[in-house]
Write a protein that holds these residues in place. Structure first.
Motif, PDB file in Angstrom:
ATOM      1  N   TRP A  58      45.637   2.850  20.735  1.00  0.00           N
ATOM      2  CA  TRP A  58      44.675   3.137  19.662  1.00  0.00           C
ATOM      3  C   TRP A  58      45.080   2.418  18.369  1.00  0.00           C
ATOM      4  O   TRP A  58      44.240   1.834  17.677  1.00  0.00           O
ATOM      5  CB  TRP A  58      44.625   4.645  19.422  1.00  0.00           C
ATOM      6  CG  TRP A  58      43.394   5.105  18.668  1.00  0.00           C
ATOM      7  CD1 TRP A  58      43.019   4.764  17.401  1.00  0.00           C
ATOM      8  CD2 TRP A  58      42.370   5.976  19.159  1.00  0.00           C
ATOM      9  NE1 TRP A  58      41.851   5.369  17.052  1.00  0.00           N
ATOM     10  CE2 TRP A  58      41.420   6.122  18.121  1.00  0.00           C
ATOM     11  CE3 TRP A  58      42.173   6.650  20.345  1.00  0.00           C
ATOM     12  CZ2 TRP A  58      40.291   6.924  18.257  1.00  0.00           C
ATOM     13  CZ3 TRP A  58      41.053   7.450  20.483  1.00  0.00           C
ATOM     14  CH2 TRP A  58      40.120   7.576  19.449  1.00  0.00           C
ATOM     15  N   SER A  63      40.208   1.678  17.879  1.00  0.00           N
ATOM     16  CA  SER A  63      39.694   2.967  18.337  1.00  0.00           C
ATOM     17  C   SER A  63      38.913   2.860  19.641  1.00  0.00           C
ATOM     18  O   SER A  63      38.938   3.776  20.459  1.00  0.00           O
ATOM     19  CB  SER A  63      38.805   3.586  17.253  1.00  0.00           C
ATOM     20  OG  SER A  63      37.717   2.717  16.941  1.00  0.00           O
ATOM     21  N   THR A  64      38.218   1.735  19.849  1.00  0.00           N
ATOM     22  CA  THR A  64      37.432   1.583  21.078  1.00  0.00           C
ATOM     23  C   THR A  64      38.350   1.545  22.297  1.00  0.00           C
ATOM     24  O   THR A  64      38.135   2.261  23.287  1.00  0.00           O
ATOM     25  CB  THR A  64      36.584   0.302  21.033  1.00  0.00           C
ATOM     26  OG1 THR A  64      35.671   0.387  19.934  1.00  0.00           O
ATOM     27  CG2 THR A  64      35.789   0.151  22.327  1.00  0.00           C
ATOM     28  N   GLU A  68      38.718   4.400  25.248  1.00  0.00           N
ATOM     29  CA  GLU A  68      38.532   4.018  26.651  1.00  0.00           C
ATOM     30  C   GLU A  68      39.762   4.393  27.485  1.00  0.00           C
ATOM     31  O   GLU A  68      39.627   4.888  28.611  1.00  0.00           O
ATOM     32  CB  GLU A  68      38.270   2.512  26.750  1.00  0.00           C
ATOM     33  CG  GLU A  68      36.898   2.099  26.244  1.00  0.00           C
ATOM     34  CD  GLU A  68      36.676   0.603  26.322  1.00  0.00           C
ATOM     35  OE1 GLU A  68      37.642  -0.128  26.640  1.00  0.00           O
ATOM     36  OE2 GLU A  68      35.543   0.153  26.065  1.00  0.00           O
ATOM     37  N   THR A 222      35.704   1.809  31.248  1.00  0.00           N
ATOM     38  CA  THR A 222      36.199   0.599  30.596  1.00  0.00           C
ATOM     39  C   THR A 222      36.284  -0.528  31.612  1.00  0.00           C
ATOM     40  O   THR A 222      36.607  -0.294  32.775  1.00  0.00           O
ATOM     41  CB  THR A 222      37.596   0.822  29.972  1.00  0.00           C
ATOM     42  OG1 THR A 222      38.071  -0.407  29.417  1.00  0.00           O
ATOM     43  CG2 THR A 222      38.596   1.310  31.009  1.00  0.00           C
ATOM     44  N   PRO A 296      28.037   6.070  24.557  1.00  0.00           N
ATOM     45  CA  PRO A 296      29.279   5.595  23.934  1.00  0.00           C
ATOM     46  C   PRO A 296      30.514   6.218  24.601  1.00  0.00           C
ATOM     47  O   PRO A 296      30.459   7.356  25.093  1.00  0.00           O
ATOM     48  CB  PRO A 296      29.148   6.050  22.477  1.00  0.00           C
ATOM     49  CG  PRO A 296      27.689   6.303  22.277  1.00  0.00           C
ATOM     50  CD  PRO A 296      27.165   6.759  23.598  1.00  0.00           C
ATOM     51  N   THR A 297      31.621   5.483  24.587  1.00  0.00           N
ATOM     52  CA  THR A 297      32.847   5.966  25.222  1.00  0.00           C
ATOM     53  C   THR A 297      33.362   7.239  24.558  1.00  0.00           C
ATOM     54  O   THR A 297      33.858   8.145  25.240  1.00  0.00           O
ATOM     55  CB  THR A 297      33.934   4.878  25.164  1.00  0.00           C
ATOM     56  OG1 THR A 297      33.453   3.694  25.801  1.00  0.00           O
ATOM     57  CG2 THR A 297      35.199   5.339  25.878  1.00  0.00           C
ATOM     58  N   VAL A 298      33.255   7.332  23.241  1.00  0.00           N
ATOM     59  CA  VAL A 298      33.730   8.531  22.530  1.00  0.00           C
ATOM     60  C   VAL A 298      32.949   9.756  22.990  1.00  0.00           C
ATOM     61  O   VAL A 298      33.515  10.841  23.192  1.00  0.00           O
ATOM     62  CB  VAL A 298      33.603   8.341  21.011  1.00  0.00           C
ATOM     63  CG1 VAL A 298      33.943   9.627  20.281  1.00  0.00           C
ATOM     64  CG2 VAL A 298      34.505   7.210  20.531  1.00  0.00           C
TER      65      VAL A 298
END
Length: 404
Positions: A58, A63-64, A68, A222, A296-298
């Motif tokens: 991270w 952050s992406t 992931e 991912t 979104p991944t989050v």
């Protein structure tokens, strides 16, 4: 997608190999039964390493990448816990002595890590060459989610009998008894295989089959090969310790399969949406991309954690899960006492655990106790365990159970 340098790859692989070697030389090489404190300590250590690695991703990757990695790690860890239930059935089916189960699990983990690395490389190559592969991965996960909803583990718990196990049984002719954790022993003056090799093949082969579901799942979160590899590797590294920490609670997680089905369905939908966004299949929208909203991944990470928390808490509070746990533990302890363990001291410990589980069964609501009394095989097993224990006490091979 941020690229990872070759130096980072090499250091990561060396670190993972180092952890595996440490596990073997300092824990598995000497056959022993891990106590609860030992299992909890090393499980916490491996989870902490995985979390610290994710924090590093991270910080240095953004952050992406961090989101992931954590989404992939949590998903793979949850799938691994479900796989532990099958490992438990295999250990019981092959009657592996408790002290020797660590080596079997570590072998299975190594085989699984090697096989999954191969699957990851193949999956990455397919993704880079064919955009439509996302449709296939999504379909696999949606089918798997449906199968999880339909699967019902009965009270007996049937051990898996896939083609790898059948092949191993057919071609690996072994002795009838174990010789510690040795793969070979001497029987009637001849060098023969022990059942230890057979169970190692069964565990490793079964775990390879699990990878056919888990690898598409993490690629749905991912497409960064480094994150796929590390999330998969760290979820496997602590699996041996986790097995000894929660094996008495595995049957308690009665709703875990529903939670995993929801997670796999979510990732399956996410993969299909991504496939539509990247579409080049001629018969879908004339081969043009379809403008759809992707998850979104989050958001995926939040949903995955939320679903797991709900299903685990609901399972732990469930009377059905408590009853199934007590029955499974009582059956396993009785079988260990009768057929597997030969160490007198550990046999006494197993019988003491059996008495505790029998007391737990007596504390259940009457409707559950009535169902248990109708299980003739279980009741006969418990009677035989008490009969054999009384005979061993009379012969001086066991101590009488404490009444305090």
């Amino acid at each position: 997608m941020q690229q990872v340098s070759g130096v980072v790859w090499v250091l990561t692989v060396l670190g993972i190999v180092g952890l595996l070697l440490f596990d073997f030389f300092f824990h598995v090489r000497r056959a022993h039964v891990p106590k609860l404190r030992e299992a909890a300590l090393w499980t916490s250590l491996y989870v902490s390493i995985a979390i610290l690695f994710g924090v590093g991703v991270w910080v240095f990757g953004g952050s992406t990448m961090g989101a992931e990695y954590f989404a992939g790690y949590v998903t793979e860890e949850a799938l691994s816990v479900d796989n532990l239930f099958v490992f438990l059935l295999l250990m019981s089916s092959f009657k592996v002595p408790r002290a020797d189960q660590q080596k079997v699990l570590l072998f299975g983990i190594v085989v699984s890590l090697l096989a999954r690395t191969g699957f990851i490389l193949v999956g990455a190559a397919l993704i880079n060459s064919f955009a439509w592969i996302f449709y296939l991965f999504g379909l696999i996960l949606l089918i798997t989610a449906g199968n999880l909803l339909r699967e019902k583990h009965d009270e007996e718990g049937e051990p898996p009998n896939n083609f790898i196990i059948r092949l191993a049984r057919r071609f690996l002719h072994t002795s009838d008894k174990y010789d510690g954790d040795k793969l070979f022993t001497y029987q009637d003056g001849r060098r023969v295989l022990t059942p230890m090799l057979l169970v190692m093949v069964a565990i490793g082969g079964t775990d390879i089959l699990f990878a056919l579901d888990s690898i598409p799942a993490i690629f749905g979160l991912t497409q960064n090969v480094y994150l796929v590899f590390t999330a998969t590797a760290f979820s496997l590294l602590g699996l041996r310790q986790l097995y000894f920490l929660i094996d008495g609670l595995l049957d308690r997680l009665v709703y875990l399969s529903y939670g995993l089905a929801a997670i796999l369905a979510l990732i399956g939908v996410k993969l299909v949406l991504h496939a539509l966004h990247e579409n080049n299949v001629p018969f879908i929208n004339s081969g043009d991309p379809v403008h759809v909203t992707e998850i979104p991944t989050v958001v995926s990470l939040a949903i995955i954690i939320g679903v797991l928390v709900i299903t685990v808490v609901a399972s732990l509070l469930s009377p059905k899960g408590r009853a199934r746990t007590y029955v499974s533990n009582a059956r396993r302890h009785a079988n260990e006492f009768l057929d597997i363990e030969t160490d007198p001291a550990y046999c006494d410990e197993i019988f003491h655990r059996l008495l505790i589980e029998e007391e737990n069964l007596r504390q259940l609501p009457e409707r559950y106790r009535a169902r248990i009394r109708q299980q003739d095989e279980l009741m006969d097993l418990l009677r035989r365990a008490h009969q054999v224990h009384d005979e061993r006490v009379a012969d001086g091979r066991c101590f009488a159970p404490s009444t305090t």
